[in-house]
Scaffold this motif. Structure first.
Motif, PDB file in Angstrom:
ATOM      1  N   VAL A 158     -17.035 -29.963 -16.316  1.00 37.93           N
ATOM      2  CA  VAL A 158     -17.051 -28.493 -16.200  1.00 37.93           C
ATOM      3  C   VAL A 158     -16.829 -28.050 -14.755  1.00 37.93           C
ATOM      4  O   VAL A 158     -17.514 -28.501 -13.841  1.00 37.93           O
ATOM      5  CB  VAL A 158     -18.384 -27.917 -16.720  1.00 37.93           C
ATOM      6  CG1 VAL A 158     -18.436 -26.403 -16.527  1.00 37.93           C
ATOM      7  CG2 VAL A 158     -18.565 -28.268 -18.189  1.00 37.93           C
ATOM      8  N   ILE A 159     -15.861 -27.178 -14.560  1.00 39.96           N
ATOM      9  CA  ILE A 159     -15.633 -26.577 -13.246  1.00 39.96           C
ATOM     10  C   ILE A 159     -15.884 -25.080 -13.412  1.00 39.96           C
ATOM     11  O   ILE A 159     -15.200 -24.420 -14.202  1.00 39.96           O
ATOM     12  CB  ILE A 159     -14.188 -26.815 -12.768  1.00 39.96           C
ATOM     13  CG1 ILE A 159     -13.917 -28.317 -12.714  1.00 39.96           C
ATOM     14  CG2 ILE A 159     -13.939 -26.155 -11.414  1.00 39.96           C
ATOM     15  CD1 ILE A 159     -12.479 -28.670 -12.467  1.00 39.96           C
ATOM     16  N   LYS A 160     -16.870 -24.570 -12.701  1.00 43.96           N
ATOM     17  CA  LYS A 160     -17.200 -23.151 -12.903  1.00 43.96           C
ATOM     18  C   LYS A 160     -16.264 -22.255 -12.106  1.00 43.96           C
ATOM     19  O   LYS A 160     -15.912 -22.564 -10.974  1.00 43.96           O
ATOM     20  CB  LYS A 160     -18.643 -22.909 -12.486  1.00 43.96           C
ATOM     21  CG  LYS A 160     -19.580 -23.612 -13.446  1.00 43.96           C
ATOM     22  CD  LYS A 160     -20.943 -22.981 -13.468  1.00 43.96           C
ATOM     23  CE  LYS A 160     -21.756 -23.721 -14.522  1.00 43.96           C
ATOM     24  NZ  LYS A 160     -23.165 -23.707 -14.263  1.00 43.96           N
ATOM     25  N   VAL A 161     -15.869 -21.160 -12.737  1.00 42.01           N
ATOM     26  CA  VAL A 161     -15.081 -20.158 -12.009  1.00 42.01           C
ATOM     27  C   VAL A 161     -15.850 -18.845 -12.020  1.00 42.01           C
ATOM     28  O   VAL A 161     -16.514 -18.496 -13.002  1.00 42.01           O
ATOM     29  CB  VAL A 161     -13.654 -19.986 -12.592  1.00 42.01           C
ATOM     30  CG1 VAL A 161     -12.788 -21.168 -12.253  1.00 42.01           C
ATOM     31  CG2 VAL A 161     -13.682 -19.788 -14.090  1.00 42.01           C
ATOM     32  N   GLU A 162     -15.753 -18.132 -10.917  1.00 41.73           N
ATOM     33  CA  GLU A 162     -16.529 -16.894 -10.777  1.00 41.73           C
ATOM     34  C   GLU A 162     -15.748 -15.722 -11.345  1.00 41.73           C
ATOM     35  O   GLU A 162     -14.556 -15.572 -11.111  1.00 41.73           O
ATOM     36  CB  GLU A 162     -16.824 -16.639  -9.294  1.00 41.73           C
ATOM     37  CG  GLU A 162     -17.863 -17.578  -8.709  1.00 41.73           C
ATOM     38  CD  GLU A 162     -19.225 -17.478  -9.412  1.00 41.73           C
ATOM     39  OE1 GLU A 162     -19.638 -16.333  -9.713  1.00 41.73           O
ATOM     40  OE2 GLU A 162     -19.841 -18.518  -9.658  1.00 41.73           O
ATOM     41  N   ALA A 163     -16.458 -14.897 -12.074  1.00 40.57           N
ATOM     42  CA  ALA A 163     -15.823 -13.731 -12.683  1.00 40.57           C
ATOM     43  C   ALA A 163     -15.504 -12.692 -11.618  1.00 40.57           C
ATOM     44  O   ALA A 163     -16.233 -12.535 -10.646  1.00 40.57           O
ATOM     45  CB  ALA A 163     -16.744 -13.130 -13.722  1.00 40.57           C
ATOM     46  N   THR A 164     -14.400 -12.000 -11.839  1.00 37.93           N
ATOM     47  CA  THR A 164     -13.974 -10.960 -10.904  1.00 37.93           C
ATOM     48  C   THR A 164     -14.362  -9.574 -11.399  1.00 37.93           C
ATOM     49  O   THR A 164     -15.136  -9.436 -12.332  1.00 37.93           O
ATOM     50  CB  THR A 164     -12.453 -11.021 -10.689  1.00 37.93           C
ATOM     51  OG1 THR A 164     -11.858 -11.237 -11.960  1.00 37.93           O
ATOM     52  CG2 THR A 164     -12.073 -12.141  -9.739  1.00 37.93           C
ATOM     53  N   ALA A 165     -13.784  -8.580 -10.790  1.00 35.57           N
ATOM     54  CA  ALA A 165     -14.146  -7.179 -11.069  1.00 35.57           C
ATOM     55  C   ALA A 165     -13.868  -6.756 -12.509  1.00 35.57           C
ATOM     56  O   ALA A 165     -13.136  -7.412 -13.235  1.00 35.57           O
ATOM     57  CB  ALA A 165     -13.382  -6.279 -10.119  1.00 35.57           C
ATOM     58  N   ALA A 166     -14.464  -5.657 -12.884  1.00 36.56           N
ATOM     59  CA  ALA A 166     -14.278  -5.095 -14.215  1.00 36.56           C
ATOM     60  C   ALA A 166     -12.839  -4.624 -14.390  1.00 36.56           C
ATOM     61  O   ALA A 166     -12.134  -4.381 -13.414  1.00 36.56           O
ATOM     62  CB  ALA A 166     -15.232  -3.929 -14.415  1.00 36.56           C
TER      63      ALA A 166
END
Ligand SMILES: Cc1cc2nc3c(=O)[nH]c(=O)nc-3n(C[C@H](O)[C@H](O)[C@H](O)COP(=O)(O)OP(=O)(O)OC[C@H]3O[C@@H](n4cnc5c(N)ncnc54)[C@H](O)[C@@H]3O)c2cc1C
Ligand SMILES: Nc1ncnc2c1ncn2[C@@H]1O[C@H](COP(=O)(O)O)[C@@H](O)[C@H]1O
Lengths: 305, 257
Positions: A158-166
């Motif tokens: 698993v490689i986590k990716v950060e969520a961006t703006a709405a």
């Protein structure tokens, strides 16, 4: 070839289509990685890298947000092909990504033949073999076309990716289908009415045959949309999934979304004026006839037995 | 308020399809043409929105050969104000990106508040054109709608998901929406409205003047699916058919046991 698979997750659950995506990559003989906006606690069995964004952060339905995240992963992985299910999630997201990549999109792939993608046309009466001219392409897979014979295994990295703006679209939650009416999934015999009944009064012909066979009656979507039958009678992807011992399809052409709901029936009898109707592909028997003539006679003879 | 609805003309799906001589689509001989089913819902929703906003202007757009004007006239008779026809004898060879680029090319200077399309075309079923148009124009899009309402610059809608679940969504206009079966009940044009439609503007522009983009997809082959066979096909007199069917049901199923 390298493929990036886009799995789907809804309402706390990983959807089953991820195994079809994995099987597609295998059948292409391709290396693959996966992208998922979902949860750490619901990961598919998969022998590969999963880029995971948390759906709590990214929003379960957020087309712009998911597109941005996916484009970032694509930039890292550099796949030649991005593959999604041809589902409400996939057909919404795929063109957004295709346009951003200036890539061709090939929708609803049912088969790979000589390395080329095959898609249906004209209610499955024709098939087109297509080739993207662009370096990369986006593909959506028809549900059920790549179901693996064995569920995939393995534990993903698993490689986590950060969520961006709405994004520009706001999501306000789900509304479940009302669970009233009949539960067709328990019926042994179902006689279904399609648009071929022509008018609401003719639904009675179908109901009478269902009674003569001691079964329930069902319907295809146009019959429900026209309010000739209750929503709880609808068979198909957006209705009920049934697997009776006998399914009688009257005046139903056999669109993929209908077939998806009844193809596990043990025996299928189709009654249709069109000898080429795609229902013929899965029917054990296709009676080429006007249902308005054949069904009442059949009912009468059954009642006389 | 300015509204655009995009429609496609498709053959009746009950037709017998034969591959054309070039091997890249179907042969058009003997086909009956009609409005793409999904687009009927799009036109109806656009007309209802216009009725709610009487100052609204509603344009219907269609890309295709001369014959598509018949289908555009139906949309005009249902209540669209004017038609914009992109005359293209090769529209059947264009990919979704090319079709979407032509639509977006027309729409970009028109400042439409709302654009309606079908969720997919019945002949191609790509489910791409609507979303692509919105992405090219840089406006939000909501897809697969089974409920739609609009007030004060906001669309509130429901998307249909698998299994009959719906997702409640909203966005601000300008926006594009793609319409799913069952969104509303498309009206039948009345005779007076059919007469009125004849006088409505229907502008036709040759596609060559609009610089369609190069294709992204090549069609290698079109063919009928291989018959997997197996199924028995029965034809003939209904009474005899009924007897045959009862015999089969007795032998092959437990339905009559
Ligand atoms: C996202 C999505 C989800 C969908 N979900 C569903 C779903 O859950 N269930 C569903 O059913 N559909 C669903 N659909 C719709 C589906 O694609 C088809 O439009 C639909 O199944 C067609 O229904 P039908 O076969 O009754 O009508 P048609 O396709 O119009 O077929 C009518 C048939 O009747 C035959 N016929 C006409 N007259 C007679 C006569 N007198 N006697 C005998 N035969 C006659 C014709 O030859 C034809 O084959 C969905 C579509 C989408 C895009
Ligand atoms: N030739 C065309 N002219 C105008 N609109 C079209 C055309 N082709 C597709 N569309 C629109 O795009 C929708 C989706 O089509 P498709 O991407 O081909 O499945 C259709 O329901 C129409 O609203």
């Amino acid at each position: 070839m390298k493929i990036l698979l886009v799995a789907e997750y809804r309402d706390g659950q990983l959807l089953g289509t991820s195994s079809e995506l994995i099987n597609f990559a295998t059948s292409m003989g391709a290396e693959s990685a996966m992208f998922l906006v979902g949860s750490e606690n619901k990961l598919p069995s998969y022998n590969g890298r999963i880029y995971l964004a948390d759906s709590g952060q990214a929003g379960e339905f957020n087309p712009d947000g998911h597109k941005q995240l996916l484009l970032e992963v694509i930039a890292k992985e550099q796949p030649q092909m991005v593959v999604l299910p041809h589902s409400s999630y996939g057909w919404d997201l795929a063109p957004r990504v295709a346009l951003a990549l200036k890539a061709a999109q090939i929708s609803e792939v049912v088969e790979v033949r000589d390395g080329h993608l095959v898609v249906p046309a004209c209610n499955a009466k024709l098939r087109r073999q297509l080739k993207p001219v662009t370096d990369n392409c986006v593909v959506t897979l028809q549900g059920g076309a790549f179901t693996p014979s064995e569920e995939p295994s393995g534990t993903p990295e698993v490689i986590k990716v950060e969520a961006t703006a709405a994004g520009a679209v706001q999501f306000h939650g789900y509304e479940e289908a009302a669970a009233t009416g009949v539960d067709l999934s328990k019926a042994d015999i179902i006689v279904s009415a399609g648009r071929g009944i022509g008018k609401p009064e003719n639904l009675e012909i179908i109901e009478n045959l269902a009674k003569a066979l001691k079964g329930e009656y069902g319907a295809s979507r146009p019959v429900v949309d026209a309010e000739w039958a209750d929503q709880s009678r609808q068979v198909g992807t957006t209705g009920q999934t049934v697997s009776p011992k006998l399914y009688v399809a009257c005046g139903i052409s056999g669109a993929i979304q209908h077939l998806a709901g009844m193809k596990k029936s043990e025996f299928v009898l189709a009654i249709n004026t069109d000898k080429d109707a795609p229902i013929g592909e899965i029917a054990d028997v296709l009676a080429v006839a006007d249902l308005k003539q054949l069904v009442p006679i059949l009912t009468e003879k059954l009642n006389a037995l | 308020m300015k509204i655009l609805v995009c429609i496609k003309q498709v053959p009746d799906m009950e037709s017998k399809f034969k591959v054309n001589a070039a091997g890249n689509w179907f042969d058009e001989t003997d086909l009956a043409w009609r409005m793409n089913e999904y687009d009927e819902y799009a036109v109806e929703q656009a007309v209802q929105l216009k009725e709610q906003n009487p100052d609204a202007e509603l344009t219907v757009l269609c890309i295709g050969p001369e014959r598509v004007k018949e289908t555009m006239k139906k949309a005009l008779a249902m209540g669209c104000d004017r038609g914009y026809h992109i005359a293209d004898n090769d529209s059947h060879l264009k990919d979704p990106f090319a079709i979407a680029s032509l639509i977006a090319g027309y729409a970009k200077d028109q400042s439409f508040d709302l654009i309606f399309t079908g969720m997919q075309s019945q002949d191609r079923g790509s489910a791409q054109v609507g979303v692509l148009v919105a992405e090219i124009l840089g406006i939000p899009s909501l897809t697969t709608l089974v409920e739609f309402s609009y007030a004060d610059g906001t669309i509130n809608a429901k998307r249909e998901l698998e299994g009959g679940t719906k997702a409640k969504v909203s966005c601000a206009t300008p926006a594009l929406v793609t319409c799913q079966l069952g969104l509303n009940t498309p009206r039948y044009p009345t005779l007076p409205n059919i007469m009125k439609a004849k006088k409505k503007e229907l502008l036709s522009v040759p596609v060559e003047e609009l610089n369609p983009p190069a294709l992204l997809i090549e069609t290698l082959q079109v063919a009928p699916p291989e018959k997997k066979g197996g199924g028995l096909i029965l034809e003939g007199d209904p009474a005899e058919l009924a007897d045959q069917l009862i015999k089969i049901l007795k032998e092959k199923t437990t339905a009559l046991a």
